[in-house]
Enzyme design. Sequence first.
Site, PDB file in Angstrom:
ATOM      1  N   THR A 191       0.845  -1.196   0.000  1.00 31.36           N
ATOM      2  CA  THR A 191       0.000   0.000   0.000  1.00 31.36           C
ATOM      3  C   THR A 191       0.878   1.242   0.000  1.00 31.36           C
ATOM      4  O   THR A 191       2.013   1.215   0.460  1.00 31.36           O
ATOM      5  CB  THR A 191      -0.876   0.088   1.260  1.00 31.36           C
ATOM      6  OG1 THR A 191      -0.005   0.151   2.385  1.00 31.36           O
ATOM      7  CG2 THR A 191      -1.808  -1.073   1.385  1.00 31.36           C
TER       8      THR A 191
ATOM      9  N   LYS B 210     -11.932  19.772  10.716  1.00 29.57           N
ATOM     10  CA  LYS B 210     -12.952  19.964  11.732  1.00 29.57           C
ATOM     11  C   LYS B 210     -12.915  21.419  12.186  1.00 29.57           C
ATOM     12  O   LYS B 210     -11.959  21.854  12.821  1.00 29.57           O
ATOM     13  CB  LYS B 210     -12.717  19.023  12.913  1.00 29.57           C
ATOM     14  CG  LYS B 210     -14.001  18.475  13.425  1.00 29.57           C
ATOM     15  CD  LYS B 210     -13.783  17.249  14.271  1.00 29.57           C
ATOM     16  CE  LYS B 210     -15.150  16.709  14.695  1.00 29.57           C
ATOM     17  NZ  LYS B 210     -15.060  15.699  15.700  1.00 29.57           N
TER      18      LYS B 210
ATOM     19  N   GLU C  14      -6.231  -2.725  -0.625  1.00 25.62           N
ATOM     20  CA  GLU C  14      -6.740  -3.795   0.239  1.00 25.62           C
ATOM     21  C   GLU C  14      -8.007  -4.433  -0.319  1.00 25.62           C
ATOM     22  O   GLU C  14      -8.510  -5.413   0.221  1.00 25.62           O
ATOM     23  CB  GLU C  14      -7.041  -3.242   1.639  1.00 25.62           C
ATOM     24  CG  GLU C  14      -5.795  -2.876   2.454  1.00 25.62           C
ATOM     25  CD  GLU C  14      -5.308  -1.461   2.214  1.00 25.62           C
ATOM     26  OE1 GLU C  14      -5.627  -0.887   1.156  1.00 25.62           O
ATOM     27  OE2 GLU C  14      -4.601  -0.920   3.091  1.00 25.62           O
TER      28      GLU C  14
ATOM     29  N   TRP D 299     -17.666  19.225  10.373  1.00 24.19           N
ATOM     30  CA  TRP D 299     -16.709  18.714   9.386  1.00 24.19           C
ATOM     31  C   TRP D 299     -16.835  19.470   8.060  1.00 24.19           C
ATOM     32  O   TRP D 299     -17.940  19.747   7.599  1.00 24.19           O
ATOM     33  CB  TRP D 299     -16.948  17.224   9.135  1.00 24.19           C
ATOM     34  CG  TRP D 299     -16.478  16.362  10.251  1.00 24.19           C
ATOM     35  CD1 TRP D 299     -16.040  16.781  11.465  1.00 24.19           C
ATOM     36  CD2 TRP D 299     -16.385  14.935  10.243  1.00 24.19           C
ATOM     37  NE1 TRP D 299     -15.675  15.710  12.223  1.00 24.19           N
ATOM     38  CE2 TRP D 299     -15.879  14.554  11.509  1.00 24.19           C
ATOM     39  CE3 TRP D 299     -16.668  13.945   9.310  1.00 24.19           C
ATOM     40  CZ2 TRP D 299     -15.659  13.227  11.845  1.00 24.19           C
ATOM     41  CZ3 TRP D 299     -16.457  12.632   9.656  1.00 24.19           C
ATOM     42  CH2 TRP D 299     -15.947  12.272  10.909  1.00 24.19           C
TER      43      TRP D 299
HETATM   44  P1  AMP Z   1      -4.793   2.989  -2.746  1.00 23.56           P
HETATM   45  O1  AMP Z   1      -4.853   1.832  -1.858  1.00 23.56           O
HETATM   46  O2  AMP Z   1      -3.435   3.589  -2.889  1.00 23.56           O
HETATM   47  O3  AMP Z   1      -5.425   2.697  -4.065  1.00 23.56           O
HETATM   48  O4  AMP Z   1      -5.658   4.144  -2.062  1.00 23.56           O
HETATM   49  C1  AMP Z   1      -6.996   3.926  -1.709  1.00 23.56           C
HETATM   50  C2  AMP Z   1      -7.620   5.229  -1.298  1.00 23.56           C
HETATM   51  O5  AMP Z   1      -7.675   6.133  -2.403  1.00 23.56           O
HETATM   52  C3  AMP Z   1      -9.057   5.098  -0.853  1.00 23.56           C
HETATM   53  O6  AMP Z   1      -9.166   4.635   0.464  1.00 23.56           O
HETATM   54  C4  AMP Z   1      -9.559   6.518  -1.035  1.00 23.56           C
HETATM   55  O7  AMP Z   1      -9.179   7.357   0.043  1.00 23.56           O
HETATM   56  C5  AMP Z   1      -8.818   6.977  -2.272  1.00 23.56           C
HETATM   57  N1  AMP Z   1      -9.688   6.835  -3.452  1.00 23.56           N
HETATM   58  C6  AMP Z   1      -9.703   5.854  -4.357  1.00 23.56           C
HETATM   59  N2  AMP Z   1     -10.627   6.096  -5.310  1.00 23.56           N
HETATM   60  C7  AMP Z   1     -11.234   7.256  -4.977  1.00 23.56           C
HETATM   61  C8  AMP Z   1     -12.289   8.050  -5.542  1.00 23.56           C
HETATM   62  N3  AMP Z   1     -12.908   7.706  -6.663  1.00 23.56           N
HETATM   63  N4  AMP Z   1     -12.651   9.172  -4.889  1.00 23.56           N
HETATM   64  C9  AMP Z   1     -12.040   9.557  -3.753  1.00 23.56           C
HETATM   65  N5  AMP Z   1     -11.044   8.871  -3.185  1.00 23.56           N
HETATM   66  C10 AMP Z   1     -10.635   7.735  -3.779  1.00 23.56           C
END
Ligand code: AMP
Length: 547
Positions: free
Chosen positions: A186, A444, A331, A449
Amino acid sequence: MLGQMQNQPLLISSLITHAERHHGSTEIVSRRVEGDIHRSTWGQIARRSRQVANALDGLHLAHGERVATLAWNGYRHLELYFGVSGTGRVLHTLNPRLHPEQLAWIVNHADDRALCFDMSFLPLVQTVHAKCPGVRHWVALCDSDKLPTDSGIPGLVSYEAWIGGQSATCVWPDLDENSASSMCYTSGTTGNPKAALYSHRSTLLHAYGAALPDALGCSARDSILPVVPMFHVNAWGLPYSAAAVGCKLVFPGPALDGKSVYELIESEKVSMAAGVPTVWQMLLGHMQQNGLKFSTLKRTVIGGSACPPAMINAFNQTYGVEVLHAWGMTEMSPLGTVCTLKNAQLALSADEQLKVRLKQGRAVYGVDMKIVDESGNELPWDGKAYGDLLVRGPWIIASYFKGEGGDPMRYDASGKGWFPTGDVATIDADGFMQITDRSKDVIKSGGEWISSIDVENIAMAHPAVAMAACIGMRHPKWDERPIVVVVKKPGTEVSRDELLAFYEGKIAKWQVPDDVVFVDAIPLGATGKMQKMTLRQQLKDYVLPGV
Ligand code: AMP
């Protein structure tokens, strides 16, 4: 009583076997590191992935051992996807945008035994190889005559020489469908990176789910361009869904600039493309500057971070391309939700439809989700209540590789485990989920929020704004107040006051940022996401106006 159906394990090898048998002549087109266009087919990919299988057997790597890749999207990478996982080894896709120290840490943590890399990463491999003593085999993804003689990497072989002499026949092993098939670390912003370890079963179920019409809608009639890298959650699983449906795949290699992507879309008659907003911004910028139109592109999947409304509008209204806003995470293999409209919503006005399309969408069958308050109580699906987003399903992790970080799950009263996404969201009565923030990015102010995504989306709608990041700054009275950090489009002008005035009537007055800070660039992470932690550090001496 048990059912009496055949109990066949769900295995990645069955995908490539199917693609070869039913779609053997369908093309796989790749722009190579060398810059030229390479043409292959599912049939050739299958044959060569069996040569990879035999070459791996020749290295005497045991089932479960990790084979890493450091590679762009291309046919050789695809062959490794099937050859490595199909034989029971674990494909570990490394993100080349990471710092070399972090990369070496990940290679060692994963216990990678072999590492296959594109020639553009030779300097990176030369920097890290001595720090990775567990890697016994180094393979350069190139022809044998392109292999440098003085690389300094012991035992380096070219991919073509490595697989070239191998037989193209092999019997894929009958694995337990729960065996590990691939892994991805990640892009976590705190602590050491953690890995999601996917299984054959989770990958195949994800491939089915992702291909559904209301998810990514993949079909044999499609020509699909995954701009999202194969090192970012397996290109959102597209290589697997593509093999299942037998569509044409088009790989951009290292050329992700607007011009190269546009040319590939047009020349390969791409019908669907997938990538993060930053890539589409480069593409749209190139098209606007040159007055270009798409002739075949119908849909584009945008995810990884929130898709600004201005981008959805540009694709929809200017270019007639449907935007599928998607959400997921490493994940989750990664697909969680996709925003496709329901039948009743087709009758809505364009403005009302845009409001829906902005949301991250409905859960793909296989994913269950809920939002909860701080005490874990489930919140209503009314589109207003927001809380921590929890998910469960067969392609969502139960624990991290090596048990790192302990048990990540949250258990409900019935003992069911839910994975906390770290996102804060609302869900409306139709089941459309909308992310308001990463929980750590929420601002916040006076106990209320403010969604940083809302603030950013408004700034992004201004014609002079190329990129915007909203962050909270300490405030003696309100606890935190938002500011917006902005990169201007080249050749355009906008003042602080003009931009703040642009917020009027678009959000509540108290949600309007207190200040605008203009910068040359906003730090981006290895997967193209804005790095707000780094940004906060860069602005550590900043003081809010009037404080
Ligand atoms: P990753 O594991 O690096 O793909 O990151 C996942 C995170 O990216 C998610 O938990 C979100 O916070 C963010 N994310 C993924 N897709 C979107 C989306 N369409 N809109 C907003 N946030 C997103």
